[in-house]
Design a protein around this motif. Structure first.
Motif, mmCIF file in Angstrom:
data_model
loop_
_atom_site.group_PDB
_atom_site.id
_atom_site.type_symbol
_atom_site.label_atom_id
_atom_site.label_comp_id
_atom_site.label_asym_id
_atom_site.label_seq_id
_atom_site.Cartn_x
_atom_site.Cartn_y
_atom_site.Cartn_z
ATOM 1 N N ASP A 22 -0.666 -22.581 16.443
ATOM 2 C CA ASP A 22 0.559 -22.526 15.645
ATOM 3 C C ASP A 22 1.502 -21.496 16.257
ATOM 4 O OD1 ASP A 22 2.410 -22.707 13.593
ATOM 5 O OD2 ASP A 22 1.327 -21.327 12.274
ATOM 6 N N PHE A 23 2.694 -21.936 16.637
ATOM 7 C CA PHE A 23 3.681 -21.033 17.230
ATOM 8 C C PHE A 23 5.064 -21.378 16.704
ATOM 9 C CE2 PHE A 23 3.106 -18.022 20.701
ATOM 10 C CZ PHE A 23 1.756 -18.113 20.986
ATOM 11 N N VAL A 24 5.950 -20.399 16.721
ATOM 12 C CA VAL A 24 7.366 -20.680 16.530
ATOM 13 C C VAL A 24 8.084 -20.197 17.788
ATOM 14 C CG1 VAL A 24 7.770 -18.501 15.241
ATOM 15 C CG2 VAL A 24 9.394 -20.390 15.035
ATOM 16 N N ARG A 46 8.897 -9.243 17.840
ATOM 17 C CA ARG A 46 8.099 -9.895 16.786
ATOM 18 C C ARG A 46 8.609 -11.298 16.545
ATOM 19 N NH1 ARG A 46 6.173 -5.585 12.377
ATOM 20 N NH2 ARG A 46 5.741 -7.513 11.317
ATOM 21 N N SER A 47 7.730 -12.118 15.949
ATOM 22 C CA SER A 47 8.087 -13.522 15.744
ATOM 23 C C SER A 47 8.991 -13.714 14.524
ATOM 24 C CB SER A 47 6.819 -14.366 15.590
ATOM 25 O OG SER A 47 6.074 -13.900 14.478
ATOM 26 N N GLY A 84 -5.073 -13.219 19.420
ATOM 27 C CA GLY A 84 -5.249 -12.213 20.461
ATOM 28 C C GLY A 84 -4.955 -10.830 19.897
ATOM 29 N N GLY A 98 -3.196 -8.493 21.073
ATOM 30 C CA GLY A 98 -1.783 -8.112 21.216
ATOM 31 C C GLY A 98 -0.971 -8.551 20.012
ATOM 32 N N ALA A 158 0.830 -6.280 17.213
ATOM 33 C CA ALA A 158 2.300 -6.344 17.112
ATOM 34 C C ALA A 158 2.746 -6.805 15.733
ATOM 35 C CB ALA A 158 2.860 -7.282 18.182
ATOM 36 N N SER A 196 -10.402 -9.919 22.130
ATOM 37 C CA SER A 196 -10.021 -8.716 22.879
ATOM 38 C C SER A 196 -11.071 -8.408 23.942
ATOM 39 C CB SER A 196 -9.878 -7.522 21.926
ATOM 40 O OG SER A 196 -9.717 -6.329 22.657
ATOM 41 N N SER A 249 -10.315 -3.812 21.740
ATOM 42 C CA SER A 249 -9.275 -2.821 21.418
ATOM 43 C C SER A 249 -9.112 -2.539 19.932
ATOM 44 C CB SER A 249 -7.915 -3.290 21.943
ATOM 45 O OG SER A 249 -7.973 -3.515 23.315
ATOM 46 N N ASP A 273 -15.200 -10.863 31.190
ATOM 47 C CA ASP A 273 -14.046 -11.429 30.503
ATOM 48 C C ASP A 273 -14.559 -12.300 29.356
ATOM 49 O OD1 ASP A 273 -11.442 -11.914 29.962
ATOM 50 O OD2 ASP A 273 -10.937 -12.680 31.958
ATOM 51 N N VAL A 274 -13.693 -12.575 28.408
ATOM 52 C CA VAL A 274 -14.113 -13.454 27.306
ATOM 53 C C VAL A 274 -14.167 -14.886 27.818
ATOM 54 C CG1 VAL A 274 -13.433 -14.416 25.081
ATOM 55 C CG2 VAL A 274 -13.225 -11.957 25.487
ATOM 56 N N GLU A 284 -3.163 -18.383 16.279
ATOM 57 C CA GLU A 284 -1.782 -17.938 16.065
ATOM 58 C C GLU A 284 -1.243 -17.148 17.248
ATOM 59 O OE1 GLU A 284 -2.227 -18.029 11.203
ATOM 60 O OE2 GLU A 284 -2.027 -16.091 12.178
ATOM 61 N N LEU A 308 -3.218 -15.385 24.976
ATOM 62 C CA LEU A 308 -4.369 -16.158 24.490
ATOM 63 C C LEU A 308 -4.110 -17.653 24.618
ATOM 64 C CD1 LEU A 308 -7.156 -16.306 23.257
ATOM 65 C CD2 LEU A 308 -6.129 -16.039 20.993
ATOM 66 N N ASP A 315 9.629 -12.567 26.163
ATOM 67 C CA ASP A 315 8.364 -13.112 25.646
ATOM 68 C C ASP A 315 8.501 -14.618 25.484
ATOM 69 O OD1 ASP A 315 7.338 -10.502 25.406
ATOM 70 O OD2 ASP A 315 8.292 -10.272 23.441
HETATM 71 N N1 LIG Z 1 6.475 -16.767 18.001
HETATM 72 C C1 LIG Z 1 5.202 -16.856 17.725
HETATM 73 O O1 LIG Z 1 4.770 -17.810 17.081
HETATM 74 C C2 LIG Z 1 4.264 -15.780 18.205
HETATM 75 C C3 LIG Z 1 2.904 -15.988 18.036
HETATM 76 C C4 LIG Z 1 2.031 -14.996 18.486
HETATM 77 C C5 LIG Z 1 2.511 -13.860 19.100
HETATM 78 N N2 LIG Z 1 3.842 -13.709 19.250
HETATM 79 C C6 LIG Z 1 4.351 -12.485 19.911
HETATM 80 O O2 LIG Z 1 3.731 -12.356 21.173
HETATM 81 C C7 LIG Z 1 3.603 -10.967 21.491
HETATM 82 C C8 LIG Z 1 2.177 -10.657 21.935
HETATM 83 O O3 LIG Z 1 1.947 -11.352 23.138
HETATM 84 P P1 LIG Z 1 0.591 -11.238 23.943
HETATM 85 O O4 LIG Z 1 0.600 -12.264 24.991
HETATM 86 O O5 LIG Z 1 0.333 -9.809 24.308
HETATM 87 O O6 LIG Z 1 -0.411 -11.590 22.778
HETATM 88 P P2 LIG Z 1 -1.958 -11.885 22.669
HETATM 89 O O7 LIG Z 1 -2.388 -13.045 23.494
HETATM 90 O O8 LIG Z 1 -2.143 -11.985 21.201
HETATM 91 O O9 LIG Z 1 -2.633 -10.543 23.124
HETATM 92 C C9 LIG Z 1 -2.993 -10.201 24.412
HETATM 93 C C10 LIG Z 1 -4.213 -9.345 24.296
HETATM 94 O O10 LIG Z 1 -5.208 -10.047 23.540
HETATM 95 C C11 LIG Z 1 -6.443 -10.049 24.227
HETATM 96 N N3 LIG Z 1 -6.634 -11.355 24.837
HETATM 97 C C12 LIG Z 1 -5.779 -12.421 24.821
HETATM 98 N N4 LIG Z 1 -6.338 -13.467 25.454
HETATM 99 C C13 LIG Z 1 -7.537 -13.055 25.875
HETATM 100 C C14 LIG Z 1 -8.583 -13.686 26.577
HETATM 101 N N5 LIG Z 1 -8.513 -14.958 26.987
HETATM 102 N N6 LIG Z 1 -9.693 -12.986 26.848
HETATM 103 C C15 LIG Z 1 -9.806 -11.703 26.440
HETATM 104 N N7 LIG Z 1 -8.856 -11.034 25.755
HETATM 105 C C16 LIG Z 1 -7.727 -11.716 25.484
HETATM 106 C C17 LIG Z 1 -6.342 -8.937 25.242
HETATM 107 O O11 LIG Z 1 -6.610 -7.779 24.498
HETATM 108 P P3 LIG Z 1 -7.232 -6.438 25.120
HETATM 109 O O12 LIG Z 1 -6.139 -5.856 25.952
HETATM 110 O O13 LIG Z 1 -7.550 -5.651 23.900
HETATM 111 O O14 LIG Z 1 -8.437 -6.810 25.914
HETATM 112 C C18 LIG Z 1 -4.865 -9.024 25.639
HETATM 113 O O15 LIG Z 1 -4.365 -7.813 26.168
HETATM 114 C C19 LIG Z 1 3.969 -10.180 20.256
HETATM 115 O O16 LIG Z 1 5.268 -9.672 20.444
HETATM 116 C C20 LIG Z 1 3.967 -11.226 19.162
HETATM 117 O O17 LIG Z 1 4.900 -10.935 18.163
HETATM 118 C C21 LIG Z 1 4.733 -14.641 18.834
#
Ligand SMILES: NC(=O)c1ccc[n+]([C@@H]2O[C@H](COP(=O)([O-])OP(=O)(O)OC[C@H]3O[C@@H](n4cnc5c(N)ncnc54)[C@H](OP(=O)(O)O)[C@@H]3O)[C@@H](O)[C@H]2O)c1
Length: 244
Positions: free
Chosen positions: A36-38, A50-51, A76, A78, A82, A113, A117, A159-160, A180, A185, A211
């Motif tokens: 689910d994304f916007v 932020r979303s 994820g 992150g 956030a 994570s 984290s 890695d995961v 989400e 991720l 982003d």
């Molecule tokens: N518009 C939307 O619908 C929407 C949806 C979601 C997020 N967002 C925005 O996206 C931004 C975050 O982006 P992001 O890419 O950093 O988010 P993310 O994918 O949620 O987080 C990245 C972190 O999650 C962990 N991770 C993700 N995939 C992994 C994998 N395959 N294996 C192991 N760990 C994994 C790692 O954490 P560790 O570093 O702890 O290992 C990585 O540093 C925020 O600003 C958020 O508001 C928007």
């Protein structure tokens, strides 16, 4: 909210109520990972980090519906950080929707994570949260989270391993997941070939921010198949199948 595709039949009401929205997103039994994304028209997924700046009442309804239909929320670290994630509360709109569907009122949040984290003391660092991490993550951190009630699943060495993680979650009865995000991720999940569905809300906005929906190049182009389009206030709620 109205249905654009498949074209509504004469028996369909113009405005989709909560029951109709549940019916529009209901899944057959069995394992599935839906995302689910916007995003804005230009593929940006955040406004000022932020979303929320892309959200709308309709998007929040779809978000709640997908949560209500899921066994667990996959996210994820992150995004959890956030967006200030917390456990799904029984007395929330999602909890009430779940109760109306005869489902357990809460669904665990599963945080992915690599580095484990999630901080002990974080709002999410309690039961029934699940942490999916790998053997390389700090063992003391893992133990502290476990002591706080978090179910820690070690899936992979350095890695995961997402397919292994999804098997482990299914073994715990968490078979139908709504992911989400975020972009890191989603990119890893698509690269691993574990995504079944993309539910993308397209907000009528142009952002041009850094982003984006995906965090990097995929090994192969993924070509989702359009299943459904709903609309409200100019926001398109698309539902795509992703063939593995
Ligand atoms: N518009 C939307 O619908 C929407 C949806 C979601 C997020 N967002 C925005 O996206 C931004 C975050 O982006 P992001 O890419 O950093 O988010 P993310 O994918 O949620 O987080 C990245 C972190 O999650 C962990 N991770 C993700 N995939 C992994 C994998 N395959 N294996 C192991 N760990 C994994 C790692 O954490 P560790 O570093 O702890 O290992 C990585 O540093 C925020 O600003 C958020 O508001 C928007």
């Amino acid at each position: 909210m109205r249905r654009l595709l498949p074209a509504p039949g004469a028996e369909d009401t113009a405005d989709l109520d909560d029951d109709a929205l549940v019916a529009a997103y209901r899944l057959p039994a069995g394992r599935s990972l839906r995302v689910d994304f916007v995003a804005s028209l230009d593929g940006s997924v955040t406004v000022e980090g932020r979303s929320g700046g892309l959200g709308s009442p309709g998007d929040r309804r779809v978000f709640r519906t997908l949560r209500a239909l899921a066994d667990a929320v996959l996210v994820g670290h992150g995004t959890a950080a956030a967006e200030g994630y917390r456990p799904v509360a029984a007395d929330s709109a999602v909890g009430r929707l779940r109760a109306g569907l005869g489902r357990p009122v809460s669904a665990p949040v599963v945080v992915v994570s690599r580095r484990a984290s999630l901080a002990p003391g974080d709002r999410l660092a309690v039961a029934p949260t699940v942490l999916v991490t790998c053997a390389a993550a700090d063992p003391d951190r893992r133990a502290a989270l476990q002591d706080a009630g978090v179910a820690v699943l070690v899936c992979g060495d350095d890695d995961v391993d997402l397919p292994v993680a999804l098997d482990a979650l299914a073994e715990r009865g968490l078979a139908q997941l709504v992911c989400e995000g975020g972009p890191a991720l989603l990119t890893a999940a698509l690269a691993a070939g574990v995504v079944d569905e993309l539910d993308l809300s397209i907000a009528p906005a142009l952002v041009g921010g850094p982003d984006r929906l995906l965090a990097g190049l995929l090994p192969d182009v993924v070509r989702p198949r359009l299943l459904q389009v709903l609309e409200e206030d100019g926001v398109l709620f698309t539902r795509y199948a992703v063939d593995r």
